[in-house]
Design an enzyme around this catalytic site. Structure first.
Site, PDB file in Angstrom:
ATOM      1  N   ARG A 205       0.806  -1.003   0.041  1.00  5.77           N
ATOM      2  CA  ARG A 205      -0.095   0.027   0.146  1.00  5.77           C
ATOM      3  C   ARG A 205       0.734   1.260  -0.028  1.00  5.77           C
ATOM      4  NH1 ARG A 205      -5.086  -1.551   4.007  1.00  5.77           N
ATOM      5  NH2 ARG A 205      -5.595  -3.478   3.115  1.00  5.77           N
ATOM      6  N   ASP A 275      15.340   0.478  -9.429  1.00  2.25           N
ATOM      7  CA  ASP A 275      16.619  -0.013  -9.085  1.00  2.25           C
ATOM      8  C   ASP A 275      16.347  -1.412  -8.370  1.00  2.25           C
ATOM      9  OD1 ASP A 275      19.152  -0.445  -8.469  1.00  2.25           O
ATOM     10  OD2 ASP A 275      19.599   1.467  -7.653  1.00  2.25           O
ATOM     11  N   ASP A 279      22.530  -2.734  -4.809  1.00  2.00           N
ATOM     12  CA  ASP A 279      24.157  -2.756  -4.915  1.00  2.00           C
ATOM     13  C   ASP A 279      24.708  -1.540  -4.364  1.00  2.00           C
ATOM     14  OD1 ASP A 279      23.429  -1.037  -6.935  1.00  2.00           O
ATOM     15  OD2 ASP A 279      24.922  -1.776  -8.469  1.00  2.00           O
ATOM     16  N   GLU A 286      14.563   2.103 -16.592  1.00  2.00           N
ATOM     17  CA  GLU A 286      12.970   2.845 -16.617  1.00  2.00           C
ATOM     18  C   GLU A 286      12.127   1.467 -16.683  1.00  2.00           C
ATOM     19  OE1 GLU A 286      12.475   5.703 -19.649  1.00  2.00           O
ATOM     20  OE2 GLU A 286      10.570   6.320 -18.748  1.00  2.00           O
TER      21      GLU A 286
END
Ligand SMILES: *[C@@H]1O[C@H](CO)[C@@H](O)[C@H](O)[C@H]1NC(C)=O
Ligand SMILES: *[C@@H]1O[C@H](CO)[C@@H](O)[C@H](O)[C@H]1NC(C)=O
Ligand SMILES: *[C@@H]1O[C@H](CO)[C@@H](O)[C@H](O)[C@H]1NC(C)=O
Ligand SMILES: *[C@@H]1O[C@H](CO)[C@@H](O)[C@H](O)[C@H]1NC(C)=O
Length: 367
Positions: A205, A275, A279, A286
């Protein structure tokens, strides 16, 4: 007479702009909640102590409508029961001396109320609240409400409950570390605007939006599920623009950044990044694919394009620099929230109590 006529002519020429400005909650207010005028034109009332109740308390200040509330004190107000706001109220947390103000221990409720502005205010419920059905902030069935530069934390039921809420904005805020159901925000009815918020370490949520929605320039970190519609029967429109979804240690499936997006939804998703690799570096790609929902070729709400004036990466930089309540530097909890985000994948936990953060004051941090 001549003057009156030219004044009217001038007014008509700029009417579209003056109309918008006159209605805005404050300079820089955006989205559907910006129609709120709160208690801006009402009686100025000062909060002069941190007591739960009585003369000079916040509870006393919010007990009557048409009030523009300022603070002479800073620190936590430890609530002993939910704080119920009146309609037509402005809470100016930015007026408090540094490091600002907030509540801990119970829900702040604008349930069923209308026309409310809350700025620079912390709402940290936590497990001091014995009621597992309450949230950090509840605006269920409320209308015309804007929350800007607030810090919501340790929500138990939802962090922000906006079921049945109309015309709402949450902007420049931190929505972090829910501990009960571990949820961010639940909106039904709407319309709703979520603009430039940091959503951190929740199960789901972020938001759940059964509502026409603008979701723009947000950063969502260490999620298990993020933007969701939960396969509702309803059909809504969603502008999802230039947000950054960042996986963390609790993220089991990074592709749940859009979750339960069913065929009843119409979505314009653009400029969003994911992402997923945990890392320690911001290096997403995108990602605008929104499940089974119908992809729109343009925004459903005309103001969305102008609001989306940061790229996802620039939004990340701006939000970690400035989101949340109070003046910078941030307080202990918000500092911890932002440090967690800045690990970019390596730190973060979905908590079950504020104490397990290890912060002072049983996890509420010290103001
Ligand atoms: C008022 O505040 C005091 C001190 O926190 C508390 O003990 C008392 O229960 C409160 N009164 C009410 C009616 O909640
Ligand atoms: C609170 O601040 C206002 C504005 O500075 C001031 O006028 C008022 O006297 C203050 N009240 C107290 C009790 O300090
Ligand atoms: C919501 O805002 C619109 C203006 O944008 C207004 O026309 C409408 O009356 C508002 N709804 C409520 C319930 O106040
Ligand atoms: C982006 O939009 C916000 C909200 O309207 C505005 O405050 C800000 O100035 C804009 N920034 C730029 C660079 O246009």
């Amino acid at each position: 007479m001549f003057q009156t006529v030219s004044f009217l002519t001038a007014l008509m020429a700029v009417a579209p702009f003056t109309a918008v400005l006159a209605q805005n909650a404050f300079s820089g207010a955006v989205g559907f909640g910006a129609v709120a005028t709160g208690g801006n034109a009402g009686t100025i009332v000062y909060v002069t102590n941190l007591n739960d109740n009585g003369t000079g308390s916040l509870r006393d200040a919010v007990s009557t409508s048409n009030r523009n509330i300022y603070f002479n004190v800073s620190g936590y107000i430890e609530l002993v029961s939910a704080l119920s706001l009146s309609s037509d109220i402005t809470i100016n947390g930015q007026s408090a001396p540094d490091p600002g103000v907030g509540i801990m221990g119970r829900e702040v409720s604008a349930s069923g109320k209308s026309n409310i502005i809350i700025r620079n205010f912390r709402m940290r419920q936590g497990n001091l609240d014995p009621d597992s059905k309450k949230s950090a902030f509840n605006m269920g069935k409320g209308s015309n409400i804007i929350l800007d530069h607030c810090s919501f934390g340790y929500g138990v039921y939802d962090t922000i409950d906006a079921v049945g809420a109309v015309n709402i904005t949450v902007s420049n805020s931190i929505i972090a570390f829910p501990i009960g159901q571990q949820f961010g925000a639940h909106v039904e009815t709407g319309p709703a605007t979520f603009y430039r918020n940091l959503w951190v370490s929740a199960h789901n949520r972020q938001p759940l939006s059964k509502s026409n929605t603008q979701f723009i320039n947000n950063v969502i970190y260490n999620y298990q599920a993020a933007y969701t519609v939960a396969n509702t029967g309803g059909s809504f429109s969603h502008d999802i623009l230039n947000n950054y979804f960042i996986a963390g240690p609790s993220t089991t499936k990074a592709s749940n950044e859009y979750y339960q997006m069913d065929a009843g939804q119409s979505v314009y998703a653009s400029g969003n990044y994911l992402d997923s690799n945990k890392d320690s570096t911001l290096n997403g790609v995108e990602e605008n694919s929104v499940g089974s929902s119908v992809a729109l070729s343009a925004v459903w709400e005309s103001t969305s394009t102008g609001l989306a004036n940061l790229t996802a990466a620039d939004a990340y930089a701006a939000l970690v620099a400035t989101d949340g309540a109070g003046a910078l530097p941030r307080d202990e909890v918000d500092t911890f929230v932002v440090t967690t985000v800045q690990s970019l994948g390596t730190s973060g936990k979905i908590y079950t109590s504020q104490s397990s953060t290890g912060l002072t004051n049983d996890g509420y941090g010290t103001l």
